[in-house]
Scaffold this active site. Sequence first.
Site, PDB file in Angstrom:
ATOM      1  CE  LYS A   1      -5.183   0.289   6.557  1.00  0.00           C
ATOM      2  NZ  LYS A   1      -5.305   0.231   8.019  1.00  0.00           N
TER       3      LYS A   1
ATOM      4  CD  GLN B   1      -0.075   8.261  14.403  1.00  0.00           C
ATOM      5  OE1 GLN B   1       0.588   9.172  13.908  1.00  0.00           O
ATOM      6  NE2 GLN B   1      -0.756   7.420  13.641  1.00  0.00           N
TER       7      GLN B   1
ATOM      8  N   GLY C   1       0.832  -1.207   0.000  1.00  0.00           N
ATOM      9  CA  GLY C   1       0.000   0.000   0.000  1.00  0.00           C
ATOM     10  C   GLY C   1       0.866   1.257   0.000  1.00  0.00           C
ATOM     11  CG  HIS C   2       3.279   2.177   3.382  1.00  0.00           C
ATOM     12  ND1 HIS C   2       3.329   1.031   4.124  1.00  0.00           N
ATOM     13  CD2 HIS C   2       2.670   3.109   4.156  1.00  0.00           C
ATOM     14  CE1 HIS C   2       2.778   1.247   5.312  1.00  0.00           C
ATOM     15  NE2 HIS C   2       2.366   2.499   5.356  1.00  0.00           N
TER      16      HIS C   2
HETATM   17  O1  PAF Z   1      -1.247   6.634   8.407  1.00  0.00           O
HETATM   18  C1  PAF Z   1      -0.181   6.645   9.053  1.00  0.00           C
HETATM   19  O2  PAF Z   1       0.683   5.793   8.867  1.00  0.00           O
HETATM   20  C2  PAF Z   1       0.041   7.706  10.126  1.00  0.00           C
HETATM   21  O3  PAF Z   1      -1.132   8.007  10.783  1.00  0.00           O
HETATM   22  C3  PAF Z   1       0.702   8.980   9.578  1.00  0.00           C
HETATM   23  C4  PAF Z   1      -0.195   9.685   8.564  1.00  0.00           C
HETATM   24  C5  PAF Z   1       2.025   8.626   8.919  1.00  0.00           C
HETATM   25  C6  PAF Z   1       0.987   9.952  10.723  1.00  0.00           C
HETATM   26  O4  PAF Z   1       1.835   9.398  11.656  1.00  0.00           O
END
Ligand code: PAF
Length: 285
Positions: free
Chosen positions: A155, A67, A42-43
């Site tokens: 996603k 987060q 996905g990345h």
């Molecule tokens: O989706 C993610 O992997 C994370 O929430 C992000 C956008 C890199 C922020 O840390």
Amino acid sequence: MSETSSPLLLSTGAEIRAAILAARSNGETIGLVPTMGALHAGHVSLVRTAKAECDRVVATVFVNPTQFGPQEDFNRYPRDLERDRALLAEAGCDWVFAPSTDEMYPLGSDTMVHVGAAAAEWEGRIRPTHFAGVATVVLKLFNLAPANRAYFGRKDYQQTVVVRQMVSDLNVPIDIVICPTVREPDGLAMSSRNAYLSPTERQHATALRRSLLAAEELVAIGESDVEVIRARMESVLVDVDHVQYIAFLRDGAMESVDRIAGPTVIALAAKVGATRLIDNTLVGD
Ligand code: PAF
């Protein structure tokens, strides 16, 4: 830079900012792909899309502590920068920005970005501090790596709504590009957390996608009552341990609907064993 040469690894905000400003002053456009590493297809597809649309691509690799809730998987979140760099090299990435926690949150940091209604329900209710952490780190990354466009996967639907709201409210000069979810052959949405699943859990996890396909089929034959669709989805989700929510949302927003009368996102979160998974689909488009 050729598709196979290793992206330049930078770890300070000053370095990445200087590299990007120099490229922009030469008229180059920059695509930014924020990640927490543990990269998957996905990345890679985000980087490839960015590379197709921009002259240079920067991927950020930072496991953002703000987060994660206190009971969440910050400590065991998979980290492998060398593997990530190899994948990013193959995808044609130019720079990897992999800062330390001290670089991103120096001692004394005391400002967070709180997005309002878009962050309040669904994921926001279950993970009350999550979106403030996401909005804060994403804004910091946008400031440190001032790109033209930033790429996010669909996603994490609520994350895309929160980021768009933050960018609009705070006048951040960047275009947000949302890319399709990339899936395993059996439909499971790619996620770094899939690595936590045991083989049996991995099989059970396919129920998320199967429930969304069942919903799509009902909508395709004319069903518009979300309670009928929810009941059908729940019957498919018997294999998962706990369905945390099934949400029916106006596409592009976090506003709930009770009928499918236009583009609607069906988003769900469920626990398979100890692992929390999310997925979504767009119907009524
Ligand atoms: O989706 C993610 O992997 C994370 O929430 C992000 C956008 C890199 C922020 O840390």
